[in-house]
Design a protein around this motif. Structure first.
Motif, PDB file in Angstrom:
ATOM      1  N   THR A   1      12.059   7.875  -0.070  1.00  0.00           N
ATOM      2  CA  THR A   1      11.642   8.990  -0.920  1.00  0.00           C
ATOM      3  C   THR A   1      12.159  10.323  -0.378  1.00  0.00           C
ATOM      4  OG1 THR A   1       9.633   7.800  -1.587  1.00  0.00           O
ATOM      5  CG2 THR A   1       9.657  10.195  -1.898  1.00  0.00           C
ATOM      6  N   ILE A   2      12.033  10.517   0.929  1.00  0.00           N
ATOM      7  CA  ILE A   2      12.486  11.766   1.549  1.00  0.00           C
ATOM      8  C   ILE A   2      13.997  11.936   1.372  1.00  0.00           C
ATOM      9  CG2 ILE A   2      12.776  12.970   3.758  1.00  0.00           C
ATOM     10  CD1 ILE A   2      10.095  11.751   4.629  1.00  0.00           C
ATOM     11  N   VAL A   3      14.744  10.851   1.562  1.00  0.00           N
ATOM     12  CA  VAL A   3      16.201  10.917   1.389  1.00  0.00           C
ATOM     13  C   VAL A   3      16.549  11.274  -0.049  1.00  0.00           C
ATOM     14  CG1 VAL A   3      18.316   9.536   1.364  1.00  0.00           C
ATOM     15  CG2 VAL A   3      16.733   9.345   3.292  1.00  0.00           C
ATOM     16  N   SER A   4      15.876  10.659  -1.017  1.00  0.00           N
ATOM     17  CA  SER A   4      16.183  10.927  -2.426  1.00  0.00           C
ATOM     18  C   SER A   4      15.894  12.366  -2.814  1.00  0.00           C
ATOM     19  CB  SER A   4      15.383   9.980  -3.328  1.00  0.00           C
ATOM     20  OG  SER A   4      14.015  10.304  -3.323  1.00  0.00           O
ATOM     21  N   LYS A   5      14.939  12.996  -2.137  1.00  0.00           N
ATOM     22  CA  LYS A   5      14.554  14.367  -2.466  1.00  0.00           C
ATOM     23  C   LYS A   5      15.372  15.422  -1.727  1.00  0.00           C
ATOM     24  CE  LYS A   5       9.648  13.391  -3.433  1.00  0.00           C
ATOM     25  NZ  LYS A   5       9.557  14.059  -4.742  1.00  0.00           N
ATOM     26  N   ASN A   6      15.906  15.058  -0.565  1.00  0.00           N
ATOM     27  CA  ASN A   6      16.477  16.073   0.304  1.00  0.00           C
ATOM     28  C   ASN A   6      17.948  15.892   0.658  1.00  0.00           C
ATOM     29  OD1 ASN A   6      13.913  17.721   1.311  1.00  0.00           O
ATOM     30  ND2 ASN A   6      13.346  15.556   1.326  1.00  0.00           N
ATOM     31  N   VAL A   7      18.563  14.783   0.237  1.00  0.00           N
ATOM     32  CA  VAL A   7      19.948  14.498   0.605  1.00  0.00           C
ATOM     33  C   VAL A   7      20.799  14.367  -0.664  1.00  0.00           C
ATOM     34  CG1 VAL A   7      21.486  12.855   1.766  1.00  0.00           C
ATOM     35  CG2 VAL A   7      19.224  13.341   2.738  1.00  0.00           C
ATOM     36  N   LYS A   8      22.015  14.882  -0.612  1.00  0.00           N
ATOM     37  CA  LYS A   8      22.919  14.770  -1.749  1.00  0.00           C
ATOM     38  C   LYS A   8      23.142  13.307  -2.099  1.00  0.00           C
ATOM     39  CE  LYS A   8      25.413  19.005  -0.527  1.00  0.00           C
ATOM     40  NZ  LYS A   8      26.717  19.567  -0.090  1.00  0.00           N
TER      41      LYS A   8
ATOM     42  N   VAL B   1       0.838  -1.203   0.000  1.00  0.00           N
ATOM     43  CA  VAL B   1       0.000   0.000   0.000  1.00  0.00           C
ATOM     44  C   VAL B   1       0.871   1.251   0.000  1.00  0.00           C
ATOM     45  CG1 VAL B   1      -1.724   1.313   1.293  1.00  0.00           C
ATOM     46  CG2 VAL B   1      -1.924  -1.175   1.119  1.00  0.00           C
ATOM     47  N   ALA B   2       1.934   1.241   0.828  1.00  0.00           N
ATOM     48  CA  ALA B   2       2.823   2.399   0.905  1.00  0.00           C
ATOM     49  C   ALA B   2       3.485   2.682  -0.436  1.00  0.00           C
ATOM     50  CB  ALA B   2       3.882   2.168   1.984  1.00  0.00           C
ATOM     51  N   MET B   3       3.916   1.637  -1.127  1.00  0.00           N
ATOM     52  CA  MET B   3       4.526   1.823  -2.447  1.00  0.00           C
ATOM     53  C   MET B   3       3.512   2.352  -3.451  1.00  0.00           C
ATOM     54  SD  MET B   3       7.187  -1.347  -3.003  1.00  0.00           S
ATOM     55  CE  MET B   3       5.953  -2.623  -2.785  1.00  0.00           C
ATOM     56  N   ALA B   4       2.294   1.800  -3.399  1.00  0.00           N
ATOM     57  CA  ALA B   4       1.261   2.205  -4.349  1.00  0.00           C
ATOM     58  C   ALA B   4       0.872   3.665  -4.175  1.00  0.00           C
ATOM     59  CB  ALA B   4       0.034   1.317  -4.194  1.00  0.00           C
ATOM     60  N   PHE B   5       0.773   4.112  -2.925  1.00  0.00           N
ATOM     61  CA  PHE B   5       0.330   5.478  -2.665  1.00  0.00           C
ATOM     62  C   PHE B   5       1.485   6.471  -2.555  1.00  0.00           C
ATOM     63  CE2 PHE B   5      -3.487   3.155  -1.569  1.00  0.00           C
ATOM     64  CZ  PHE B   5      -4.496   4.010  -2.013  1.00  0.00           C
ATOM     65  N   SER B   6       2.725   5.964  -2.710  1.00  0.00           N
ATOM     66  CA  SER B   6       3.867   6.878  -2.631  1.00  0.00           C
ATOM     67  C   SER B   6       3.866   7.894  -3.758  1.00  0.00           C
ATOM     68  CB  SER B   6       5.178   6.074  -2.667  1.00  0.00           C
ATOM     69  OG  SER B   6       5.330   5.428  -3.920  1.00  0.00           O
ATOM     70  N   ILE B   7       3.119   7.605  -4.854  1.00  0.00           N
ATOM     71  CA  ILE B   7       3.060   8.550  -5.968  1.00  0.00           C
ATOM     72  C   ILE B   7       1.857   9.494  -5.840  1.00  0.00           C
ATOM     73  CG2 ILE B   7       4.232   6.962  -7.518  1.00  0.00           C
ATOM     74  CD1 ILE B   7       1.553   6.251  -8.746  1.00  0.00           C
ATOM     75  N   LYS B   8       1.063   9.321  -4.777  1.00  0.00           N
ATOM     76  CA  LYS B   8      -0.144  10.137  -4.611  1.00  0.00           C
ATOM     77  C   LYS B   8      -0.188  10.874  -3.271  1.00  0.00           C
ATOM     78  CE  LYS B   8      -2.877   6.887  -7.417  1.00  0.00           C
ATOM     79  NZ  LYS B   8      -4.052   5.976  -7.433  1.00  0.00           N
ATOM     80  N   ILE B   9       0.405  10.294  -2.246  1.00  0.00           N
ATOM     81  CA  ILE B   9       0.336  10.862  -0.900  1.00  0.00           C
ATOM     82  C   ILE B   9       1.740  11.217  -0.433  1.00  0.00           C
ATOM     83  CG2 ILE B   9      -0.354  10.426   1.487  1.00  0.00           C
ATOM     84  CD1 ILE B   9      -2.406   8.439   0.479  1.00  0.00           C
ATOM     85  N   SER B  10       1.865  12.310   0.298  1.00  0.00           N
ATOM     86  CA  SER B  10       3.182  12.754   0.757  1.00  0.00           C
ATOM     87  C   SER B  10       3.792  11.734   1.716  1.00  0.00           C
ATOM     88  CB  SER B  10       3.064  14.108   1.460  1.00  0.00           C
ATOM     89  OG  SER B  10       2.438  13.975   2.720  1.00  0.00           O
ATOM     90  N   PRO B  11       5.115  11.586   1.678  1.00  0.00           N
ATOM     91  CA  PRO B  11       5.786  10.657   2.592  1.00  0.00           C
ATOM     92  C   PRO B  11       5.483  10.959   4.053  1.00  0.00           C
ATOM     93  CG  PRO B  11       7.299  11.401   0.890  1.00  0.00           C
ATOM     94  CD  PRO B  11       6.054  12.231   0.761  1.00  0.00           C
TER      95      PRO B  11
END
Length: 378
Positions: free
Chosen positions: A117-124, A60-70
């Motif tokens: 997801t958060i790491v990929s968006k916010n960390v070098k 469920v988390a993977m499915a909604f990761s493209i629709k709901i914020s982490p």
């Protein structure tokens, strides 16, 4: 967002959802069984509830990761942890206990993918493997904490779970205050496999399944086994879980080892050590030294191995880091769910040593697979 701040709140959340909510059951099982009379088969089935719930939640988390914020998904994970731990603390029957274990297991599945997801968006990029590894090592902190509290609280397992629930409330609040708000998902992020990703994921999936099967007996029955072994001093059983947790901190170095020596080498080291820990437990249980060496090897190698799976998965599913973490963890948990049920059955039939030795052999099989696929799988 600074990676250190992310680790400061992410590591405790993983400690709550994995260490306190999921793996604490194996630690508390000897005490719970005294209050709620259960056969080994029943204990194994209830343990599988946690893994089954984890599988459901991570899908469920993977499915909604493209629709709901982490952040929203993580908040849900925290609420489920609080609810599950509270129900466990008041459970008076295997059914209610199973419900609490199931809800707590859901929290675990919802907690991991959002951090990727958060790491990929916010960390070098150069710091992402290390950041993911250190957040993942929260499992070891939670495991050590459960062991320490269990020693202090003795057999007061209900009060222990109430303390876990209060800790969970504090950690959820900290994450809510610190994590980035409502970050949108990139438009090119999709849910699913490309043909190339599917081809590259096959060895990852097979390895994750074998590793889940290999370590399930250890997580569920190792401490109970140690406590029942008359030749092993009681203090070893009491500190068994703490040793697993503290040694697990070494698993936080997985990112650094991967960066320096590569994924294949890191995988080989972790699986060899993990499998040997089970073999030692099943073969040389009467030796007090093994009572410390085996959990030390298991704790450090398990956390290290999961860190390797995170990096491996993300390298396969580059378009969706949440999916890259979720797939190997899903298969790992599925293997653990199947392994928990069969471990309970074979423990009744053959005894504890047999299931630990069997688990080690499955782990060695995963090692041989990866050795063959080392250049193709990564």
């Amino acid at each position: 967002m600074d990676e250190k701040k992310l680790i400061i709140v992410g590591l405790p959340m993983i400690a709550v959802t994995y260490g306190l909510s999921r793996f604490s059951y194996g630690l508390m099982l000897p005490y719970i069984s005294e209050t709620i009379k259960m056969e080994q088969y029943t204990s194994g089935v209830i343990s599988s509830f946690s893994y089954i719930a984890y599988c459901i939640a991570i899908i469920v988390a993977m499915a909604f990761s493209i629709k709901i914020s982490p952040k929203a998904i993580l908040f849900l994970a925290g609420l489920l942890a609080v609810l599950g731990l509270g129900i466990i603390s008041i459970a008076a029957s295997p059914g209610i206990l199973g419900l609490g274990i199931f809800l707590a297991g859901l929290s675990t599945g919802f907690s991991s993918p959002p951090y990727a997801t958060i790491v990929s968006k916010n960390v070098k990029r150069r710091l992402q493997n290390q950041t993911n590894s250190w957040i993942n090592s929260g499992t070891s902190i939670g495991t050590a904490l459960t062991g320490a509290i269990a020693i202090i609280m003795a057999d007061s397992w209900r009060e222990t779970y109430l303390i876990f629930m209060l800790i969970a409330i504090v950690v959820v609040f900290a994450n809510y205050k610190v994590l980035p708000k409502n970050q949108t998902v990139k438009e090119n992020v999709t849910f699913g496999f490309s043909k190339e990703e599917w081809r590259r994921a096959i060895p990852l999936i097979v390895a994750s399944m074998l590793l889940g099967l290999s370590c399930s007996a250890y997580w569920t029955f190792s401490r109970d086994f140690i406590l029942q072994t008359e030749s092993v001093p009681d203090y070893i059983g009491e500190w068994f879980w703490v040793v697993i947790g503290i040694s697990g901190l070494l698993g936080g170095t997985a990112g650094a080892v991967i960066n320096k020596f590569g994924l294949a080498t890191a995988y080989w080291i972790s699986v060899l050590t993990l499998s040997t820990s089970s073999l030692l437990l099943g073969t040389f249980t009467g030796k007090s030294m093994i009572g410390f060496l085996s959990p030390a090897l298991f704790g450090s190698s398990y956390i290290f191995m999961t860190g390797v799976l995170i990096a491996w998965g993300i390298s396969v599913f580059k378009s969706n880091p949440s999916f890259g973490l979720g797939v190997p963890f899903l298969i790992l948990a599925l293997g653990q769910a199947i392994g928990s049920i069969f471990s309970g059955v074979f423990a009744d039939l053959l005894g504890y040593p047999a299931i630990f030795i069997g688990g080690s052999l499955i782990g060695y099989a995963a090692l041989m697979l990866k050795k063959h696929k080392a250049n193709k799988g990564f």
